[in-house]
Design a protein around this motif. Structure first.
Motif, PDB file in Angstrom:
ATOM      1  N   ALA A  21       0.833  -1.206   0.000  1.00 52.21           N
ATOM      2  CA  ALA A  21       0.000   0.000   0.000  1.00 52.21           C
ATOM      3  C   ALA A  21       0.870   1.259   0.000  1.00 52.21           C
ATOM      4  CB  ALA A  21      -0.936  -0.010   1.205  1.00 52.21           C
ATOM      5  N   ARG A  22       1.958   1.253   0.785  1.00 52.74           N
ATOM      6  CA  ARG A  22       2.882   2.391   0.797  1.00 52.74           C
ATOM      7  C   ARG A  22       3.521   2.593  -0.573  1.00 52.74           C
ATOM      8  NH1 ARG A  22       7.286   1.056   4.143  1.00 52.74           N
ATOM      9  NH2 ARG A  22       8.238   2.943   3.332  1.00 52.74           N
ATOM     10  N   LEU A  23       3.903   1.491  -1.212  1.00 53.32           N
ATOM     11  CA  LEU A  23       4.540   1.586  -2.524  1.00 53.32           C
ATOM     12  C   LEU A  23       3.574   2.141  -3.563  1.00 53.32           C
ATOM     13  CD1 LEU A  23       7.158   1.050  -4.107  1.00 53.32           C
ATOM     14  CD2 LEU A  23       6.217  -1.161  -4.699  1.00 53.32           C
ATOM     15  N   VAL A  24       2.336   1.720  -3.513  1.00 50.84           N
ATOM     16  CA  VAL A  24       1.342   2.235  -4.453  1.00 50.84           C
ATOM     17  C   VAL A  24       1.062   3.712  -4.171  1.00 50.84           C
ATOM     18  CG1 VAL A  24      -1.081   2.064  -5.171  1.00 50.84           C
ATOM     19  CG2 VAL A  24       0.311   0.000  -4.950  1.00 50.84           C
ATOM     20  N   ALA A  25       1.004   4.090  -2.895  1.00 46.83           N
ATOM     21  CA  ALA A  25       0.685   5.471  -2.521  1.00 46.83           C
ATOM     22  C   ALA A  25       1.808   6.451  -2.867  1.00 46.83           C
ATOM     23  CB  ALA A  25       0.370   5.549  -1.027  1.00 46.83           C
ATOM     24  N   ASP A  26       3.068   6.058  -2.670  1.00 49.34           N
ATOM     25  CA  ASP A  26       4.192   6.963  -2.920  1.00 49.34           C
ATOM     26  C   ASP A  26       5.406   6.154  -3.379  1.00 49.34           C
ATOM     27  OD1 ASP A  26       5.975   9.053  -3.058  1.00 49.34           O
ATOM     28  OD2 ASP A  26       5.634   9.750  -1.003  1.00 49.34           O
ATOM     29  N   PRO A  27       5.363   5.659  -4.614  1.00 49.41           N
ATOM     30  CA  PRO A  27       6.420   4.753  -5.081  1.00 49.41           C
ATOM     31  C   PRO A  27       7.809   5.376  -5.120  1.00 49.41           C
ATOM     32  CG  PRO A  27       4.958   5.346  -6.889  1.00 49.41           C
ATOM     33  CD  PRO A  27       4.342   5.880  -5.641  1.00 49.41           C
ATOM     34  N   LYS A  28       7.920   6.634  -5.460  1.00 50.76           N
ATOM     35  CA  LYS A  28       9.244   7.263  -5.518  1.00 50.76           C
ATOM     36  C   LYS A  28       9.884   7.299  -4.137  1.00 50.76           C
ATOM     37  CE  LYS A  28      11.653  11.460  -6.912  1.00 50.76           C
ATOM     38  NZ  LYS A  28      11.509  12.801  -7.488  1.00 50.76           N
ATOM     39  N   ALA A  29       9.112   7.709  -3.137  1.00 47.91           N
ATOM     40  CA  ALA A  29       9.649   7.778  -1.781  1.00 47.91           C
ATOM     41  C   ALA A  29      10.071   6.402  -1.286  1.00 47.91           C
ATOM     42  CB  ALA A  29       8.618   8.388  -0.832  1.00 47.91           C
ATOM     43  N   VAL A  30       9.274   5.394  -1.571  1.00 46.42           N
ATOM     44  CA  VAL A  30       9.592   4.043  -1.106  1.00 46.42           C
ATOM     45  C   VAL A  30      10.831   3.509  -1.822  1.00 46.42           C
ATOM     46  CG1 VAL A  30       8.771   1.657  -0.948  1.00 46.42           C
ATOM     47  CG2 VAL A  30       7.229   3.552  -0.377  1.00 46.42           C
ATOM     48  N   LEU A  31      10.935   3.713  -3.144  1.00 46.88           N
ATOM     49  CA  LEU A  31      12.129   3.260  -3.870  1.00 46.88           C
ATOM     50  C   LEU A  31      13.388   3.932  -3.333  1.00 46.88           C
ATOM     51  CD1 LEU A  31      11.025   3.133  -7.617  1.00 46.88           C
ATOM     52  CD2 LEU A  31      11.603   1.208  -6.136  1.00 46.88           C
ATOM     53  N   CYS A  32      13.301   5.230  -3.091  1.00 46.24           N
ATOM     54  CA  CYS A  32      14.469   5.950  -2.571  1.00 46.24           C
ATOM     55  C   CYS A  32      14.804   5.486  -1.155  1.00 46.24           C
ATOM     56  CB  CYS A  32      14.222   7.453  -2.617  1.00 46.24           C
ATOM     57  SG  CYS A  32      14.176   8.125  -4.302  1.00 46.24           S
ATOM     58  N   GLU A  33      13.784   5.297  -0.339  1.00 47.49           N
ATOM     59  CA  GLU A  33      13.999   4.813   1.028  1.00 47.49           C
ATOM     60  C   GLU A  33      14.631   3.429   1.026  1.00 47.49           C
ATOM     61  OE1 GLU A  33      11.015   2.875   4.221  1.00 47.49           O
ATOM     62  OE2 GLU A  33      10.437   4.874   3.527  1.00 47.49           O
ATOM     63  N   GLU A  34      14.095   2.534   0.216  1.00 53.27           N
ATOM     64  CA  GLU A  34      14.589   1.157   0.161  1.00 53.27           C
ATOM     65  C   GLU A  34      16.017   1.079  -0.357  1.00 53.27           C
ATOM     66  OE1 GLU A  34      13.072  -1.998   0.910  1.00 53.27           O
ATOM     67  OE2 GLU A  34      11.851  -0.608   2.069  1.00 53.27           O
ATOM     68  N   SER A  35      16.329   1.903  -1.351  1.00 55.25           N
ATOM     69  CA  SER A  35      17.653   1.825  -1.969  1.00 55.25           C
ATOM     70  C   SER A  35      18.685   2.651  -1.214  1.00 55.25           C
ATOM     71  CB  SER A  35      17.585   2.310  -3.417  1.00 55.25           C
ATOM     72  OG  SER A  35      17.345   3.703  -3.478  1.00 55.25           O
ATOM     73  N   GLY A  36      18.218   3.681  -0.512  1.00 53.04           N
ATOM     74  CA  GLY A  36      19.154   4.598   0.115  1.00 53.04           C
ATOM     75  C   GLY A  36      19.717   5.604  -0.867  1.00 53.04           C
ATOM     76  N   HIS A  37      19.221   5.588  -2.102  1.00 50.36           N
ATOM     77  CA  HIS A  37      19.677   6.506  -3.152  1.00 50.36           C
ATOM     78  C   HIS A  37      18.607   7.563  -3.368  1.00 50.36           C
ATOM     79  CE1 HIS A  37      21.853   7.812  -6.686  1.00 50.36           C
ATOM     80  NE2 HIS A  37      20.721   7.782  -7.368  1.00 50.36           N
ATOM     81  N   HIS A  38      18.998   8.821  -3.318  1.00 47.83           N
ATOM     82  CA  HIS A  38      18.067   9.934  -3.492  1.00 47.83           C
ATOM     83  C   HIS A  38      18.548  10.796  -4.652  1.00 47.83           C
ATOM     84  CE1 HIS A  38      16.002   8.858   0.221  1.00 47.83           C
ATOM     85  NE2 HIS A  38      17.211   8.572   0.673  1.00 47.83           N
ATOM     86  N   PRO A  39      18.101  10.472  -5.859  1.00 46.56           N
ATOM     87  CA  PRO A  39      18.556  11.197  -7.050  1.00 46.56           C
ATOM     88  C   PRO A  39      18.216  12.683  -6.974  1.00 46.56           C
ATOM     89  CG  PRO A  39      17.252   9.268  -7.652  1.00 46.56           C
ATOM     90  CD  PRO A  39      17.126   9.449  -6.178  1.00 46.56           C
ATOM     91  N   VAL A  40      19.068  13.492  -7.554  1.00 45.29           N
ATOM     92  CA  VAL A  40      18.810  14.926  -7.599  1.00 45.29           C
ATOM     93  C   VAL A  40      17.895  15.279  -8.771  1.00 45.29           C
ATOM     94  CG1 VAL A  40      20.950  15.551  -6.425  1.00 45.29           C
ATOM     95  CG2 VAL A  40      20.926  15.373  -8.908  1.00 45.29           C
ATOM     96  N   GLN A  41      17.784  14.387  -9.737  1.00 43.78           N
ATOM     97  CA  GLN A  41      16.938  14.644 -10.894  1.00 43.78           C
ATOM     98  C   GLN A  41      15.474  14.694 -10.475  1.00 43.78           C
ATOM     99  OE1 GLN A  41      19.201  12.205 -10.686  1.00 43.78           O
ATOM    100  NE2 GLN A  41      20.403  12.067 -12.536  1.00 43.78           N
ATOM    101  N   ASP A  42      14.723  15.542 -11.176  1.00 45.58           N
ATOM    102  CA  ASP A  42      13.293  15.634 -10.938  1.00 45.58           C
ATOM    103  C   ASP A  42      12.594  14.606 -11.829  1.00 45.58           C
ATOM    104  OD1 ASP A  42      10.868  16.585  -9.945  1.00 45.58           O
ATOM    105  OD2 ASP A  42      10.683  18.061 -11.558  1.00 45.58           O
ATOM    106  N   PHE A  43      11.874  13.702 -11.229  1.00 49.24           N
ATOM    107  CA  PHE A  43      11.136  12.695 -11.973  1.00 49.24           C
ATOM    108  C   PHE A  43      10.029  12.164 -11.073  1.00 49.24           C
ATOM    109  CE2 PHE A  43      14.270  10.421  -9.596  1.00 49.24           C
ATOM    110  CZ  PHE A  43      13.671   9.233  -9.220  1.00 49.24           C
TER     111      PHE A  43
END
Length: 118
Positions: A21-43
């Motif tokens: 449910a968290r991934l569906v609600a805010d997939p970018k935040a969850v991917l960044c949280e899970e990976s520990g990578h926070h890209p500077v690009q806007d997407f």
């Protein structure tokens, strides 16, 4: 026997409804949280839940005013489809080369984080 990070993630998606449910609600935040990578690009990232009785149609972006339709058709037909597993479970549509590298960096960080937790 341990699983690779992609398999672990898929198992979590199947078995952890709160995480899904968290991934569906805010997939970018969850991917960044899970990976520990926070890209500077806007997407943006969109997650679509697959259902057994539903076909999902992904519509290409509309051509901009004055854009050549032939070029747009070539671009759309050459998109990168990144399916994580041969069974077709999960995957990404990567609309341009810039985002291909963003996803690669997220995955590299994700794999490194998973390896350090073993």
């Amino acid at each position: 026997m341990g699983h690779d990070a992609g398999t672990v993630h898929t198992l979590r998606l199947v078995n952890d409804s709160a995480y899904r449910a968290r991934l569906v609600a805010d997939p970018k935040a969850v991917l960044c949280e899970e990976s520990g990578h926070h890209p500077v690009q806007d997407f943006a990232v969109e997650a679509v839940e697959q259902r057994d009785d539903t076909l999902v149609i992904l519509l290409p972006a509309r051509p901009e005013d004055g854009e050549d339709f032939g070029e747009r058709l070539t671009e759309v037909s050459q998109r990168v489809y990144d399916v994580l597993f041969s069974s077709g479970v999960g995957g990404f549509l990567i609309p341009d080369d810039r985002l291909k590298w963003v996803l690669r960096d997220i995955r590299s960080s994700w794999a490194a984080r998973a390896a350090s937790e073993e």
